[in-house]
Scaffold this motif. Structure first.
Motif, PDB file in Angstrom:
ATOM      1  N   GLU A   1      -5.436   4.524  -1.656  1.00 53.58           N
ATOM      2  CA  GLU A   1      -5.863   5.659  -0.845  1.00 53.58           C
ATOM      3  C   GLU A   1      -7.004   6.425  -1.522  1.00 53.58           C
ATOM      4  O   GLU A   1      -7.922   6.916  -0.854  1.00 53.58           O
ATOM      5  CB  GLU A   1      -4.688   6.607  -0.602  1.00 53.58           C
ATOM      6  N   MET A   2      -6.952   6.538  -2.846  1.00 52.94           N
ATOM      7  CA  MET A   2      -7.991   7.254  -3.579  1.00 52.94           C
ATOM      8  C   MET A   2      -9.339   6.538  -3.506  1.00 52.94           C
ATOM      9  O   MET A   2     -10.393   7.166  -3.557  1.00 52.94           O
ATOM     10  CB  MET A   2      -7.571   7.451  -5.036  1.00 52.94           C
ATOM     11  N   LEU A   3      -9.309   5.220  -3.387  1.00 57.34           N
ATOM     12  CA  LEU A   3     -10.543   4.433  -3.393  1.00 57.34           C
ATOM     13  C   LEU A   3     -10.998   4.012  -2.003  1.00 57.34           C
ATOM     14  O   LEU A   3     -12.064   3.406  -1.858  1.00 57.34           O
ATOM     15  CB  LEU A   3     -10.353   3.188  -4.262  1.00 57.34           C
ATOM     16  N   ALA A   4     -10.210   4.313  -0.981  1.00 55.17           N
ATOM     17  CA  ALA A   4     -10.473   3.784   0.364  1.00 55.17           C
ATOM     18  C   ALA A   4     -11.853   4.156   0.889  1.00 55.17           C
ATOM     19  O   ALA A   4     -12.499   3.362   1.592  1.00 55.17           O
ATOM     20  CB  ALA A   4      -9.387   4.261   1.326  1.00 55.17           C
ATOM     21  N   ASP A   5     -12.349   5.356   0.569  1.00 50.06           N
ATOM     22  CA  ASP A   5     -13.618   5.806   1.132  1.00 50.06           C
ATOM     23  C   ASP A   5     -14.791   5.611   0.170  1.00 50.06           C
ATOM     24  O   ASP A   5     -15.850   6.227   0.323  1.00 50.06           O
ATOM     25  CB  ASP A   5     -13.530   7.277   1.535  1.00 50.06           C
TER      26      ASP A   5
ATOM     27  N   LEU B   1      -7.300   1.005 -16.409  1.00 50.10           N
ATOM     28  CA  LEU B   1      -6.626   1.151 -15.119  1.00 50.10           C
ATOM     29  C   LEU B   1      -7.621   1.287 -13.966  1.00 50.10           C
ATOM     30  O   LEU B   1      -7.356   0.830 -12.850  1.00 50.10           O
ATOM     31  CB  LEU B   1      -5.677   2.344 -15.159  1.00 50.10           C
ATOM     32  N   VAL B   2      -8.767   1.900 -14.228  1.00 52.24           N
ATOM     33  CA  VAL B   2      -9.814   1.985 -13.209  1.00 52.24           C
ATOM     34  C   VAL B   2     -10.351   0.592 -12.893  1.00 52.24           C
ATOM     35  O   VAL B   2     -10.551   0.233 -11.722  1.00 52.24           O
ATOM     36  CB  VAL B   2     -10.944   2.924 -13.670  1.00 52.24           C
ATOM     37  N   LEU B   3     -10.589  -0.209 -13.917  1.00 53.10           N
ATOM     38  CA  LEU B   3     -11.075  -1.572 -13.708  1.00 53.10           C
ATOM     39  C   LEU B   3     -10.067  -2.387 -12.907  1.00 53.10           C
ATOM     40  O   LEU B   3     -10.445  -3.139 -11.984  1.00 53.10           O
ATOM     41  CB  LEU B   3     -11.349  -2.253 -15.055  1.00 53.10           C
ATOM     42  N   GLU B   4      -8.801  -2.255 -13.245  1.00 52.11           N
ATOM     43  CA  GLU B   4      -7.765  -2.999 -12.526  1.00 52.11           C
ATOM     44  C   GLU B   4      -7.692  -2.578 -11.062  1.00 52.11           C
ATOM     45  O   GLU B   4      -7.629  -3.433 -10.162  1.00 52.11           O
ATOM     46  CB  GLU B   4      -6.418  -2.796 -13.202  1.00 52.11           C
ATOM     47  N   ALA B   5      -7.713  -1.275 -10.817  1.00 52.63           N
ATOM     48  CA  ALA B   5      -7.655  -0.783  -9.443  1.00 52.63           C
ATOM     49  C   ALA B   5      -8.861  -1.254  -8.643  1.00 52.63           C
ATOM     50  O   ALA B   5      -8.745  -1.638  -7.471  1.00 52.63           O
ATOM     51  CB  ALA B   5      -7.570   0.742  -9.435  1.00 52.63           C
TER      52      ALA B   5
ATOM     53  N   ALA C   1     -10.675  -3.954  -9.176  1.00 62.38           N
ATOM     54  CA  ALA C   1     -10.537  -5.391  -8.912  1.00 62.38           C
ATOM     55  C   ALA C   1      -9.585  -5.640  -7.753  1.00 62.38           C
ATOM     56  O   ALA C   1      -9.857  -6.467  -6.869  1.00 62.38           O
ATOM     57  CB  ALA C   1     -10.061  -6.106 -10.171  1.00 62.38           C
ATOM     58  N   GLU C   2      -8.488  -4.937  -7.734  1.00 62.32           N
ATOM     59  CA  GLU C   2      -7.483  -5.128  -6.679  1.00 62.32           C
ATOM     60  C   GLU C   2      -7.996  -4.670  -5.318  1.00 62.32           C
ATOM     61  O   GLU C   2      -7.595  -5.220  -4.282  1.00 62.32           O
ATOM     62  CB  GLU C   2      -6.211  -4.360  -7.044  1.00 62.32           C
TER      63      GLU C   2
ATOM     64  N   ALA D   1      -8.750  -9.725 -12.855  1.00 59.74           N
ATOM     65  CA  ALA D   1      -9.954  -9.403 -13.620  1.00 59.74           C
ATOM     66  C   ALA D   1     -11.138 -10.287 -13.237  1.00 59.74           C
ATOM     67  O   ALA D   1     -12.289  -9.828 -13.207  1.00 59.74           O
ATOM     68  CB  ALA D   1      -9.666  -9.524 -15.118  1.00 59.74           C
ATOM     69  N   ASP D   2     -10.879 -11.550 -12.927  1.00 62.92           N
ATOM     70  CA  ASP D   2     -11.982 -12.464 -12.640  1.00 62.92           C
ATOM     71  C   ASP D   2     -12.670 -12.173 -11.306  1.00 62.92           C
ATOM     72  O   ASP D   2     -13.732 -12.726 -11.010  1.00 62.92           O
ATOM     73  CB  ASP D   2     -11.506 -13.914 -12.673  1.00 62.92           C
ATOM     74  N   THR D   3     -12.101 -11.281 -10.482  1.00 62.38           N
ATOM     75  CA  THR D   3     -12.720 -10.927  -9.206  1.00 62.38           C
ATOM     76  C   THR D   3     -13.558  -9.659  -9.291  1.00 62.38           C
ATOM     77  O   THR D   3     -14.236  -9.304  -8.331  1.00 62.38           O
ATOM     78  CB  THR D   3     -11.641 -10.724  -8.115  1.00 62.38           C
TER      79      THR D   3
END
Length: 386
Positions: free
Chosen positions: A113-117, A141-145, A147-148, A208-210
């Motif tokens: 939700e935090m990254l949706a926009d 954690l920012v990198l992981e979020a 990537a996901e 991570a690879d994405t």
């Protein structure tokens, strides 16, 4: 592959200009990243250190017509005025009206939700080179979020003021925490940009690879350069001396000894009330913006004034001396062994100290893993080490 070529190109550019120009942080090279932001909605992970030529990155990018959706802030908050471990609340930046979302407290990893926009996340925070300094855990954690959620990340790199040191135990399996998320030494000798590349390349986070990652290196920088930070990275690291001593003094946080929180000189003294560690006296008091409830508050302590000490890197001398003084006095020294082990990234350091091993013996035990780490990190380095 596109990211690897971009990072390599920027690195070569930095090397070619090294002898002709002054050190220039990543954020101060807009020609290398503004094109990536055109037509994009941008979220910023920043704090008070995110300045570009005296202007905060938020204002700097708004002046260049970048569309910013929100600010996300790490430990100590957006303006850097919260003490260590204090919960940071969401809010609104009064200057710009932008929402400010906390990444320290209940939510340490950006939610969908935090990254949706947002299309792009910019990370621009000054680190100090120690594994337990939590800004690099926020980076992980920012990198992981990202990537996901298929978001691009741009890291605007900054120098590491302790970058000439790679030392201490590697964080072992079973000791991962927010003060040690990745298997790196206590002093890792890398910048935030280099760490981002390593976290991605070694696949230390999900998917991570994405991840589409772009690092804007510091121009004209080597690890041998002495870099005095223009802005204090947190309330209890107010100057270059505290940053230099921080790697050696932070383990005292898991002991009964004060490191000067609640004084004008945090991480520049050590002291105790029952075991005199020296002849210098000080009294910690409540300081709302840096140490609301410091250890041994309102108690006169006796110890050492380290404001002119030459200790650097990860120096075990003070820790071993204090342990022996407390042992002789029959007083408890390490009162939070679990936290000590989390800070150390292992329980072997604590056990070695308790077993009476010498500094030479303890240091020798780290060397094989440090040698392996230095080889492992080599593909991700962006700057000449010396």
């Amino acid at each position: 592959m596109r990211w690897c070529l971009s990072a390599t190109t920027l690195f070569v550019f930095s090397l070619l200009c090294f002898s002709a120009s002054a050190l220039t942080i990543g954020a101060a090279q807009p020609d290398l990243y503004l094109s990536q932001l055109q037509g994009k909605k941008v979220a910023l992970v920043v704090n008070q250190t995110s300045e570009v030529e005296g202007t905060h990155l938020v204002d700097y990018l708004l002046d260049k017509n970048v569309t910013i959706t929100k600010v996300m802030a790490p430990e100590h908050g957006f303006r850097g005025d919260a003490g260590a471990g204090e919960t940071i609340s969401d809010g609104v930046d009064t200057r710009t009206g932008l929402p400010v979302l906390s990444l320290y407290g209940k939510t340490k990893k950006p939610s969908p939700e935090m990254l949706a926009d947002s299309d792009v996340i910019i990370f621009d925070i000054q680190d100090v080179g120690a594994r337990f300094y939590t800004y690099i855990s926020t980076l992980h954690l920012v990198l992981e979020a990202a990537a996901e959620q298929q978001k691009q990340v741009i890291v605007l790199d900054r120098p590491n003021p302790n970058g000439m040191f790679t030392d201490g135990p590697i964080r072992e399996e079973g000791f991962a925490s927010f003060v040690g998320m990745d298997p790196i030494p206590l002093l890792h000798g890398m910048t935030v940009g280099e760490l981002a590349q390593m976290m991605r390349g070694e696949q230390w986070f999900n998917q991570a690879d994405t991840l589409e990652l772009l690092v804007i290196p510091v121009a004209n920088y080597t690890k041998s350069v002495t870099y005095d930070l223009p802005v204090a990275p947190s309330p209890n690291l107010p100057n270059a001396q505290s940053i230099q001593l921080y790697p050696s003094l932070c383990l005292f946080e898991a002991t009964t000894v004060s490191v000067g929180r609640g004084t004008p000189f945090p991480f520049q003294v050590i002291g105790h009330d029952k075991v005199a560690l020296g002849t210098f006296s000080f009294t910690p008091i409540s300081m709302p913006n840096s140490a609301p409830s410091p250890k041994l508050q309102d108690v006169k302590l006796h110890g050492q004034d380290l404001r002119r000490a030459a200790n650097e890197g990860f120096d075990l001398t003070l820790l071993l001396q204090a342990f022996n003084q407390f042992k002789q006095a029959g007083e408890l020294f390490i009162d939070r062994p679990d936290f000590f082990d989390k800070l150390s990234g292992t329980d072997t350091l604590r056990k070695a100290i308790e077993a009476g091993q010498s500094e030479q013996q303890i240091r020798a035990s780290w060397q094989p893993a440090l040698k392996q780490f230095k080889q492992q990190r080599q593909p991700y380095l962006l700057y000449p080490e010396f």
